[in-house]
Design an enzyme around this catalytic site. Structure first.
Site, PDB file in Angstrom:
ATOM      1  CB  SER A  23      -0.933   0.010   1.215  1.00 20.82           C
ATOM      2  OG  SER A  23      -1.943   0.988   1.034  1.00 20.82           O
ATOM      3  CB  SER A  24       2.201   3.328  -1.873  1.00 21.11           C
ATOM      4  OG  SER A  24       1.482   3.222  -3.089  1.00 21.11           O
ATOM      5  CB  SER A  25       0.594   8.251  -0.371  1.00 17.90           C
ATOM      6  OG  SER A  25       0.153   9.454  -0.938  1.00 17.90           O
TER       7      SER A  25
END
Ligand SMILES: C[S@@+](CC[C@H](N)C(=O)[O-])C[C@H]1O[C@@H](n2cnc3c(N)ncnc32)[C@H](O)[C@@H]1O
Length: 389
Positions: A90-92
């Protein structure tokens, strides 16, 4: 950040500029991982308020970078003081890409949007700022990731509909949507997204395969009756795969299978570089289309040079590319189909057409098939995408 995204051309219109200027990215990534330079496997160093000074942290937050927020589906930056290995889950996403996609989405005041892949909630906040929360629904697979995004969205005053679940199923309760946008990539466009988009609405997503070769950002318009069509945008963008569309585990008896299978060996003029997006994004996209069920595996046999395997467990076939001391390649193939011959012939067809760029490809969707075609040879099917779950 808004100024620099305007200079790069990612941020083009006033309403999205207002959204970028209003949403505080630091609320969505209070901590994250940054990659550590070095040889071998990428290590990820935690960036938290305890470890990094406030001014430096803010500078990182407002740079046009993707910041990873979860590794291996469970690790968060708070769980380590030292750099660790792991696969980002998961990431921005880098704001330039997020904003460019939002611009490409073509929303208007009052549009209803379904987003797949809430992640940190940053893009959900931009959408909510632009359209008002009630118009935005966002689905996140991972309950803990969704929980953090929900808290960040509420703390910044946004109130979209947040759903924890498999975004491949969309969210029928909120349908029909004017727009669907995915910040994770899929192997084909899920039927639910088409069913839940109103006629005249559109879907924007990246399509990719299991080789991690390269992805194609595509926008399709949905028509009455469930068909859809549209163009690849020609950009070199990729996202992490949507979880159920991610590659499945390789067979348990993989190494026995690879060593015991009868093989045929031949010379090939096509080396594994064609799968490298850094060498040629479109060539890698085309090669991937030829073998959508293949996974890559690098094996160094007897401490020799790296042999690149392509493995298709469903077709019970593999191809191994063996480097020769003079720089040429031999390929060893096994199974019902010659996987590398498929890559060679798809690339040869693309070559013969003058190596058209990614934005010359389009996607046609009917109830039974999703087909990649070349825009200027409309009748000719270039590749069929693998359907299913
Ligand atoms: C690149 S991140 C999203 C970035 C996010 N939009 C942002 O601005 O922070 C991709 C997200 O998609 C989620 N994801 C993966 N597969 C999914 C699925 N099938 N349904 C919903 N979310 C999914 C991952 O858990 C991850 O949080």
């Amino acid at each position: 950040m808004a100024d620099s995204l305007a200079v790069t051309g990612d941020l083009r219109t006033e309403p999205w500029r207002r959204a970028v200027e209003t949403v505080p990215r630091e609320a969505f990534i209070p901590s994250f991982f940054r990659p550590v330079d070095g040889p071998g496997e990428t290590l990820w160093a935690p960036v938290t308020t305890e470890l990094v000074a406030g001014a430096e942290l803010l500078q990182l937050v407002y740079s046009d970078a993707t910041w990873v927020t979860q590794l291996d589906r469970r690790l968060t930056p708070e769980q380590t003081d030292l750099p660790i290995a792991g696969v980002p889950t998961s990431s921005s996403t880098m704001p330039g890409l997020v904003v460019r996609m939002l611009e490409e989405l073509g929303v208007e005041d009052g549009s209803k949007v379904l987003e797949i892949g809430t992640g940190t909630g940053y893009s959900t906040a931009l959408l909510s700022e632009r359209l008002a929360g009630a118009a935005v629904t966002s689905v996140e697979f991972d309950p803990e990731v969704a929980g953090r995004a929900g808290r960040a969205l509420r703390s910044t005053g946004f109130d979209p509909t947040l759903v924890v679940g498999d975004g491949i199923d969309g969210h029928a309760a909120g349908a029909p949507y004017d727009r669907v946008v995915a910040t994770c990539s899929v192997r084909h466009i899920p039927t639910a997204w088409i069913d839940q988009t109103r006629a005249g609405g559109s879907i924007l997503t990246t399509l990719t395969g299991w080789l991690d070769a390269s992805a194609g950002l595509v926008r399709v318009e949905v028509f009455e009756g469930g068909s859809a069509e549209g163009r690849f945008l020609g950009t070199t963008d990729s996202f992490m795969p949507a979880r159920p569309h991610d590659r499945p585990p390789l067979p348990d008896d993989l190494f026995d299978w690879l060593s015991d299978s009868p093989v045929e060996e031949r010379v090939t003029s096509v080396g594994p570089d064609v799968l490298d997006q850094a060498v040629d994004w479109t060539a890698a996209f085309v090669a991937q289309l030829a073998v959508p069920g293949c996974q890559p595996l690098g094996i160094s046999e007897d401490d020799g040079p790296m042999v690149n395997y392509l493995i298709d467990a469903e077709l019970e076939a593999f191809a191994a590319l063996i480097p020769q001391s003079d720089g040429s390649w031999r390929v060893r193939t096994a199974g019902r189909v010659d996987l590398w011959a498929r890559v060679e012939s798809k690339l040869a067809a693309w070559d013969a057409l003058g190596r058209p760029s990614l934005d010359s490809f389009r996607l046609d969707i009917t109830a039974t098939a999703q087909t990649v075609r070349l825009s200027d040879s409309v009748g000719s099917e270039f590749a069929a995408l693998p359907l299913g779950t």
